[in-house]
Write a protein that holds these residues in place. Structure first.
Motif, mmCIF file in Angstrom:
data_model
loop_
_atom_site.group_PDB
_atom_site.id
_atom_site.type_symbol
_atom_site.label_atom_id
_atom_site.label_comp_id
_atom_site.label_asym_id
_atom_site.label_seq_id
_atom_site.Cartn_x
_atom_site.Cartn_y
_atom_site.Cartn_z
ATOM 1 N N MET A 1 -10.821 -17.622 -26.078
ATOM 2 C CA MET A 1 -9.962 -17.370 -24.920
ATOM 3 C C MET A 1 -10.672 -16.419 -23.973
ATOM 4 O O MET A 1 -11.209 -15.388 -24.386
ATOM 5 N N LEU A 2 -10.676 -16.756 -22.659
ATOM 6 C CA LEU A 2 -11.325 -15.948 -21.628
ATOM 7 C C LEU A 2 -10.308 -15.694 -20.536
ATOM 8 O O LEU A 2 -9.655 -16.623 -20.045
ATOM 9 N N LEU A 3 -10.146 -14.431 -20.123
ATOM 10 C CA LEU A 3 -9.142 -14.102 -19.128
ATOM 11 C C LEU A 3 -9.665 -12.988 -18.245
ATOM 12 O O LEU A 3 -10.234 -12.005 -18.726
ATOM 13 N N GLY A 4 -9.444 -13.124 -16.935
ATOM 14 C CA GLY A 4 -9.798 -12.057 -16.020
ATOM 15 C C GLY A 4 -10.287 -12.582 -14.696
ATOM 16 O O GLY A 4 -10.440 -13.783 -14.486
ATOM 17 N N GLY A 5 -10.537 -11.670 -13.762
ATOM 18 C CA GLY A 5 -11.067 -12.020 -12.462
ATOM 19 C C GLY A 5 -12.440 -11.423 -12.280
ATOM 20 O O GLY A 5 -13.269 -11.445 -13.186
ATOM 21 N N GLU A 6 -12.697 -10.864 -11.103
ATOM 22 C CA GLU A 6 -14.025 -10.318 -10.825
ATOM 23 C C GLU A 6 -14.196 -8.907 -11.377
ATOM 24 O O GLU A 6 -15.299 -8.391 -11.394
ATOM 25 N N ILE A 7 -13.105 -8.294 -11.820
ATOM 26 C CA ILE A 7 -13.197 -6.889 -12.225
ATOM 27 C C ILE A 7 -13.239 -6.817 -13.749
ATOM 28 O O ILE A 7 -14.292 -6.968 -14.348
ATOM 29 N N MET A 8 -12.124 -6.618 -14.405
ATOM 30 C CA MET A 8 -12.070 -6.578 -15.860
ATOM 31 C C MET A 8 -11.905 -7.998 -16.403
ATOM 32 O O MET A 8 -11.039 -8.740 -15.953
ATOM 33 N N VAL A 9 -12.756 -8.362 -17.350
ATOM 34 C CA VAL A 9 -12.682 -9.688 -17.960
ATOM 35 C C VAL A 9 -12.646 -9.522 -19.477
ATOM 36 O O VAL A 9 -13.337 -8.655 -20.035
ATOM 37 N N VAL A 10 -11.842 -10.345 -20.146
ATOM 38 C CA VAL A 10 -11.666 -10.243 -21.594
ATOM 39 C C VAL A 10 -11.879 -11.611 -22.227
ATOM 40 O O VAL A 10 -11.397 -12.626 -21.709
ATOM 41 N N GLU A 11 -12.608 -11.643 -23.349
ATOM 42 C CA GLU A 11 -12.651 -12.855 -24.161
ATOM 43 C C GLU A 11 -12.352 -12.492 -25.612
ATOM 44 O O GLU A 11 -12.625 -11.378 -26.055
ATOM 45 N N GLN A 12 -11.810 -13.460 -26.329
ATOM 46 C CA GLN A 12 -11.324 -13.151 -27.674
ATOM 47 C C GLN A 12 -11.546 -14.334 -28.610
ATOM 48 O O GLN A 12 -11.418 -15.490 -28.211
ATOM 49 N N THR A 26 -23.188 -18.458 -29.627
ATOM 50 C CA THR A 26 -23.023 -19.658 -28.811
ATOM 51 C C THR A 26 -21.689 -19.643 -28.071
ATOM 52 O O THR A 26 -21.600 -20.056 -26.905
ATOM 53 N N LEU A 27 -20.647 -19.147 -28.717
ATOM 54 C CA LEU A 27 -19.309 -19.138 -28.130
ATOM 55 C C LEU A 27 -19.155 -18.099 -27.026
ATOM 56 O O LEU A 27 -18.434 -18.324 -26.052
ATOM 57 N N ALA A 28 -19.801 -16.965 -27.162
ATOM 58 C CA ALA A 28 -19.575 -15.829 -26.266
ATOM 59 C C ALA A 28 -20.069 -16.100 -24.854
ATOM 60 O O ALA A 28 -21.171 -16.627 -24.650
ATOM 61 N N LYS A 29 -19.265 -15.695 -23.879
ATOM 62 C CA LYS A 29 -19.630 -15.781 -22.464
ATOM 63 C C LYS A 29 -19.844 -14.399 -21.854
ATOM 64 O O LYS A 29 -20.579 -14.246 -20.895
ATOM 65 N N LEU A 30 -19.171 -13.388 -22.412
ATOM 66 C CA LEU A 30 -19.224 -12.027 -21.855
ATOM 67 C C LEU A 30 -20.232 -11.163 -22.606
ATOM 68 O O LEU A 30 -19.894 -10.114 -23.152
ATOM 69 N N LYS A 31 -21.467 -11.570 -22.625
ATOM 70 C CA LYS A 31 -22.462 -10.853 -23.419
ATOM 71 C C LYS A 31 -22.842 -9.503 -22.817
ATOM 72 O O LYS A 31 -23.507 -8.699 -23.466
#
Length: 386
Positions: A1-12, A26-31
């Motif tokens: 799950m990825l949530l957020g805009g240009e400021i704070m972004v969260v993935e879980q 491989t899964l992670a986008k917010l490295k």
């Protein structure tokens, strides 16, 4: 799950087996995340290879977490999984601090020690995860509160376990270890943090005076050994102490009513007919036994969420960290997801939930109160950035 805009972004992510964690890179986008929260079972938290996989994936992040009495992922309570929540802050600086508790009768001093390490210029908030057994949570929190500026609030909780007060572990930029306190400090005026805490147990019986206690060990109420009193009230449940004590916490108040809180049994001293609690029980205070009220427990979670909304000062918060007492889970049992559902009804669908069931909770009750150590509450830290 990825949530957020240009400021704070969260993935879980949630991982159900050790093998699955090999896929996180491989899964992670917010490295480039600044902070990672990990809550889970001992087999995950104390596994060096698991931690190294997370560390390698989020190489810039500080990593904080611990064992639990149940993991919160989305709107469900889980057992024996690992949740990984990565957070990227665009306009917020974070600092990380940790220390080992060696002398368990000096928890106040440990709180003071860690708080003094935290630079206070532009400090907005501190989030803490601590050892869950060999600790006086109220003294630890008191140490933090007495050092940090009054406007800086502290939230968090103590690690839990499934086994009923056997052992807990904390992740503080390394795989899980015993006897640690980890803290993340948030800086700047762009970070927006709300908080709330509420219970829901009912008192019963007569109010008694704490006639003999020492820190978090209670010996006597009205001159009578407290263990005898608990055995009298608990009946068949008394043979299952301290775990059954989760069903019957103690309401404590000062004579001037300036302080009142709930305390949960965490250990038994048969020789001295005493009970160990998760936080301070001052001599001279008044005490009343408590028992569960299902509707009030669910309503307490709603009140905690409403207090968060009232204090966050942010239009679109992204993340809620829920720390709820293991005792609430024991009482609510199959109804446990309902306390998450009512929080969701208040916070809305665009907030990622993470968190755990704990051995103690840390938060102000609402925006007008000071930080306190709680038992038997739902405590929520709501985070956004502008």
């Amino acid at each position: 799950m990825l949530l957020g805009g240009e400021i704070m972004v969260v993935e879980q992510f949630a991982f159900y087996t050790l093998d699955e964690i090999q896929n996180i890179n491989t899964l992670a986008k917010l490295k480039n995340s600044n902070l990672v929260l990990m809550f889970g079972a001992k087999e995950f938290i104390c596994n060096k290879d698991v931690f190294c996989n997370i560390r390698d994936t989020y190489s810039r992040a500080n990593i904080l977490g611990g064992t639990t009495a149940g993991e919160i992922f989305n709107d469900q309570v889980n057992d024996n999984i690992l949740t990984v929540t990565a957070i990227y802050f665009e306009n917020t600086k974070t600092n990380f601090f940790f220390s080992e508790i060696i002398e368990f009768n000096k928890c106040y001093e440990k709180g003071v020690e860690i708080a003094k390490l935290i630079p206070i210029e532009n400090l907005s908030h501190v989030f803490v995860i601590g050892e869950g057994l060999n600790i006086n949570g109220s003294k630890l929190v008191e140490g933090f509160v007495n050092v940090l500026p009054e406007h800086v609030k502290i939230t968090g909780g103590l690690a839990g376990d499934y086994e009923g007060y056997k052992e807990t572990f904390v992740i503080a930029n390394d795989y899980g270890k015993k006897n640690l306190i980890g803290a993340v400090a948030f800086y700047g005026d762009k970070i927006k943090i709300g908080y709330g805490s509420a219970g829901g147990f009912d008192t019963f019986g007569i109010e008694r005076t704490v006639t003999k206690s020492k820190e978090n060990i209670l010996y006597e109420l009205d001159g009578k050994p407290v263990l005898d009193l608990y055995k009298e009230y608990l009946g068949e449940y008394s043979s299952k102490l301290p775990v059954s004590g989760l069903l019957f916490p103690l309401s404590i108040r000062a004579s001037d009513n300036n302080y009142s809180y709930v305390r949960t049994v965490s250990g038994v001293d048969e020789e001295n007919k005493a009970l160990k609690f998760a936080g301070e029980i001052p001599q001279g205070y008044y005490a009343k036994l408590m028992r569960a009220n299902y509707n009030n427990l669910i309503n307490g979670s709603m009140i905690a969420a409403e207090n968060c909304i009232d204090s966050v000062n942010c239009k679109n918060p992204n993340l809620a960290i829920l720390v709820s007492c293991r005792g609430r889970r024991v009482v609510l049992n199959q109804m446990i997801d309902e306390e998450l559902e009512v929080v969701r009804s208040i916070l809305g669908d665009n907030v990622i939930f993470t968190g755990f069931y704990s051995n103690g909770e840390i938060a102000p009750t609402n925006k007008k109160s000071m930080t306190e150590f709680h038992n038997q509450t739902m405590t929520i830290t709501l985070i956004g950035e502008e």
